[in-house]
Design an enzyme around this catalytic site. Structure first.
Site, PDB file in Angstrom:
ATOM      1  N   LYS A   1      -1.526   0.288 -25.134  1.00 48.47           N
ATOM      2  CA  LYS A   1      -1.873   0.146 -26.553  1.00 48.47           C
ATOM      3  C   LYS A   1      -0.579   0.212 -27.358  1.00 48.47           C
ATOM      4  O   LYS A   1       0.254  -0.682 -27.241  1.00 48.47           O
ATOM      5  CB  LYS A   1      -2.905   1.214 -26.933  1.00 48.47           C
ATOM      6  CG  LYS A   1      -4.219   1.047 -26.146  1.00 48.47           C
ATOM      7  CD  LYS A   1      -5.281   2.015 -26.576  1.00 48.47           C
ATOM      8  CE  LYS A   1      -6.601   1.765 -25.900  1.00 48.47           C
ATOM      9  NZ  LYS A   1      -6.842   2.503 -24.661  1.00 48.47           N
TER      10      LYS A   1
ATOM     11  N   THR B   1      -3.426   5.847 -22.098  1.00 52.06           N
ATOM     12  CA  THR B   1      -3.275   4.526 -21.503  1.00 52.06           C
ATOM     13  C   THR B   1      -1.843   4.087 -21.787  1.00 52.06           C
ATOM     14  O   THR B   1      -1.140   4.706 -22.595  1.00 52.06           O
ATOM     15  CB  THR B   1      -4.252   3.497 -22.114  1.00 52.06           C
ATOM     16  OG1 THR B   1      -4.127   3.547 -23.539  1.00 52.06           O
ATOM     17  CG2 THR B   1      -5.683   3.787 -21.722  1.00 52.06           C
TER      18      THR B   1
ATOM     19  N   ASP C   1      -6.461  13.234 -25.229  1.00 50.36           N
ATOM     20  CA  ASP C   1      -6.393  11.836 -24.785  1.00 50.36           C
ATOM     21  C   ASP C   1      -5.740  11.065 -25.926  1.00 50.36           C
ATOM     22  O   ASP C   1      -6.366  10.804 -26.956  1.00 50.36           O
ATOM     23  CB  ASP C   1      -7.810  11.331 -24.500  1.00 50.36           C
ATOM     24  CG  ASP C   1      -7.840   9.860 -24.103  1.00 50.36           C
ATOM     25  OD1 ASP C   1      -6.828   9.152 -24.292  1.00 50.36           O
ATOM     26  OD2 ASP C   1      -8.895   9.413 -23.610  1.00 50.36           O
TER      27      ASP C   1
ATOM     28  N   TYR D   1       0.851  -1.199   0.000  1.00 48.22           N
ATOM     29  CA  TYR D   1       0.000   0.000   0.000  1.00 48.22           C
ATOM     30  C   TYR D   1       0.883   1.245   0.000  1.00 48.22           C
ATOM     31  O   TYR D   1       1.870   1.303   0.735  1.00 48.22           O
ATOM     32  CB  TYR D   1      -0.888   0.030   1.243  1.00 48.22           C
ATOM     33  CG  TYR D   1      -2.343  -0.147   0.882  1.00 48.22           C
ATOM     34  CD1 TYR D   1      -2.972   0.787   0.065  1.00 48.22           C
ATOM     35  CD2 TYR D   1      -3.066  -1.238   1.338  1.00 48.22           C
ATOM     36  CE1 TYR D   1      -4.303   0.616  -0.299  1.00 48.22           C
ATOM     37  CE2 TYR D   1      -4.391  -1.408   0.981  1.00 48.22           C
ATOM     38  CZ  TYR D   1      -5.000  -0.480   0.159  1.00 48.22           C
ATOM     39  OH  TYR D   1      -6.311  -0.646  -0.204  1.00 48.22           O
TER      40      TYR D   1
ATOM     41  N   GLU E   1      -0.519   4.870  -0.564  1.00 47.25           N
ATOM     42  CA  GLU E   1      -1.321   6.070  -0.874  1.00 47.25           C
ATOM     43  C   GLU E   1      -0.470   7.324  -0.745  1.00 47.25           C
ATOM     44  O   GLU E   1       0.340   7.450   0.178  1.00 47.25           O
ATOM     45  CB  GLU E   1      -2.519   6.160   0.070  1.00 47.25           C
ATOM     46  CG  GLU E   1      -3.646   5.248  -0.361  1.00 47.25           C
ATOM     47  CD  GLU E   1      -4.852   5.307   0.561  1.00 47.25           C
ATOM     48  OE1 GLU E   1      -4.921   6.205   1.408  1.00 47.25           O
ATOM     49  OE2 GLU E   1      -5.717   4.426   0.417  1.00 47.25           O
TER      50      GLU E   1
ATOM     51  N   ARG F   1      -1.599  -2.786 -18.624  1.00 50.76           N
ATOM     52  CA  ARG F   1      -2.846  -2.019 -18.671  1.00 50.76           C
ATOM     53  C   ARG F   1      -2.776  -0.928 -17.616  1.00 50.76           C
ATOM     54  O   ARG F   1      -2.465  -1.187 -16.456  1.00 50.76           O
ATOM     55  CB  ARG F   1      -4.049  -2.919 -18.376  1.00 50.76           C
ATOM     56  CG  ARG F   1      -4.172  -4.103 -19.293  1.00 50.76           C
ATOM     57  CD  ARG F   1      -5.534  -4.738 -19.177  1.00 50.76           C
ATOM     58  NE  ARG F   1      -6.511  -3.893 -19.811  1.00 50.76           N
ATOM     59  CZ  ARG F   1      -6.734  -3.903 -21.129  1.00 50.76           C
ATOM     60  NH1 ARG F   1      -6.064  -4.697 -21.929  1.00 50.76           N
ATOM     61  NH2 ARG F   1      -7.631  -3.096 -21.659  1.00 50.76           N
TER      62      ARG F   1
HETATM   63  N1  DSN Z   1     -12.478   2.161 -26.271  1.00 44.50           N
HETATM   64  C1  DSN Z   1     -11.425   1.224 -26.034  1.00 44.50           C
HETATM   65  C2  DSN Z   1     -10.749   0.889 -27.309  1.00 44.50           C
HETATM   66  O1  DSN Z   1     -10.279   1.786 -28.002  1.00 44.50           O
HETATM   67  O2  DSN Z   1     -10.707  -0.278 -27.632  1.00 44.50           O
HETATM   68  C3  DSN Z   1     -10.474   1.754 -25.071  1.00 44.50           C
HETATM   69  O3  DSN Z   1     -11.098   2.290 -23.975  1.00 44.50           O
END
Ligand code: DSN
Length: 424
Positions: free
Chosen positions: A222, A219, A193, A47, A49, A228
């Site tokens: 990808k 993210t 984003d 933990y 925080e 993730r």
């Molecule tokens: N919307 C999802 C994708 O692009 O597959 C990711 O959140």
């Protein structure tokens, strides 16, 4: 002692599925063995925080070093002056930014989900559309492109407090400079984003959003090829113009607002095992190997798009600048659902996707979305893309022919055994 054979047998099955099939979901990739080792490490037990050096728990000296490494590597990779690597996902990164910079009821303007945008950019079924007042811009019917003049007109009409750019199914680059001018004109924060193309952006293969956007989220799993997770970045920290003051009466810096937006705003304890895996991925993304990889992702997408066009498929906007493409299947008399199901039977994984101005429901759709990040990790190059398009075209032309689909599946499995994964 309890031994969970059931779950580990299922994990083995999933591993086999990943190995024998062709993975073309644009938001997926294969993390390296060292990224997965960090994600599955003893750090899951800790933990922590708070932030490094300012934790609410003892025993954080090692995770402090790990999180500092992650932050420093992320800043070097993206040329950022400030990052927060704690968001558990892209959705939570966006939630933290909105909590930090907006009040409930404020207006936001984002890219329409049904044109390729994201759920967290104002969809009425998401927190972003329930807590804030959303409006949307989209693409032009004729070109499949965003018209920046129309975004400006919409922003002037709506006067949002936040303008959001970025997408999950838009294959073209973004004019961040123009968007910043629009945001400044209406007094909005500009949030990018970049979850999908962040790996391409990190290595300079697409326009740089950090130069113009107040805040950038992504993210990490990808094109960036990490575990993730999510993160938030700024090229430059600045005094927030919202008038929120510190207890001593001075204006709070944006970084402090954003850190609070993550914790305690929207999350509790950070996932230090995932933060360690992010650090590994950031290190990998700065390597020559990754540069070679991410350039190949783009070349593969280009080769694949050209091959699809050559076979009469309609790609929205006519091609791609990044790792992905959105294909309208209407002229092939197929729905996205037909495509996803029949390709699945041939061990080719894609996702059905709405196309702009789609008349079908999100459960059926008229399109499919394809990306090359994962197959490129497996080592496939341009000539393999042509072969994959042949497999896909063959499967779609025979989408109700079970024996033909089984034949294609056999050929797909044979091909993919030549591209091993999860080694080292
Ligand atoms: N919307 C999802 C994708 O692009 O597959 C990711 O959140």
């Amino acid at each position: 002692m309890y031994q969970d054979k059931q779950i580990f047998d299922l994990i083995d099955l999933e591993k086999e599925r990943q190995l024998k099939g062709v993975e073309l979901i644009a938001s997926e990739n294969f993390a390296s063995a060292q990224v997965m080792a960090a994600a599955g490490s003893v750090l899951t037990n800790k933990y922590a925080e708070g932030l490094p050096g300012k934790r609410y728990y003892g025993g954080c000296e090692v995770v402090d070093e790990i999180e500092d490494l992650a932050r420093n590597r992320a800043m070097e990779l993206f040329g950022a002056e400030w990052v927060n690597v704690q968001p558990h996902s892209g959705a939570q990164a966006n939630a933290a930014v909105m909590l930090a910079l907006l009040e409930p009821g404020d207006k936001i303007l984002g890219f329409d989900l049904s044109h390729g945008g994201h759920l967290t950019h104002g969809s009425p079924v998401n927190f972003s559309g329930k807590l804030y007042q959303p409006s949307f811009y989209g693409v032009e019917k004729e070109t499949g492109l965003i018209d920046w003049d129309k975004v400006e007109a919409k922003a002037k009409a709506e006067k949002p407090k936040m303008l959001i750019c970025g997408a999950s199914a838009y294959s073209r680059d973004w004019d961040y400079e123009r968007l910043r001018a629009i945001a400044d004109e209406v007094g909005a924060f500009l949030l990018a984003d970049i979850s999908h193309p962040s790996g391409l952006i990190a290595r300079g293969l697409l326009n740089d959003p950090l130069e113009y956007c107040h805040v950038v989220t992504t993210t990490t799993h990808k094109t960036l090829r990490g575990p993730r997770g999510g993160m938030i970045m700024m090229r430059k920290d600045f005094e927030n113009p919202l008038g929120k003051k510190t207890p001593k009466g001075s204006l709070r810096m944006m970084s402090s607002l954003l850190d609070s937006g993550v914790f305690p705003g929207t999350q509790g304890g950070p996932l230090e095992h995932i933060i360690a895996a992010k650090a590994v991925a950031y290190g990998e993304a700065m390597s020559d190997d990754y540069m070679h990889y991410i350039m190949q992702v783009k070349k593969n997408a280009h080769a694949m798009a050209e091959a699809f066009v050559g076979k009469g498929y309609q790609i929205i906007s006519g091609g791609t600048d990044n790792h992905s493409m959105l294909i309208d299947l209407s002229n092939k008399n197929l729905t996205g659902k037909n495509a996803e199901e029949s390709l699945g039977k041939a061990d080719i994984t894609i996702n059905k996707n709405m196309v702009p101005f789609d008349e079908r429901s999100p459960f059926v759709t008229s399109g499919m979305r394809i990306g090359t990040a994962a197959v490129t990790t497996r080592g496939l190059a341009e000539s393999d893309m042509l072969e994959l398009v042949d497999f896909i075209d063959d499967a779609l032309r025979n989408f109700e022919n079970e024996s033909k689909l089984a034949e294609i599946k056999k050929a797909v499995n044979e091909k993919m055994t030549a591209f091993p994964l999860f080694h080292k």
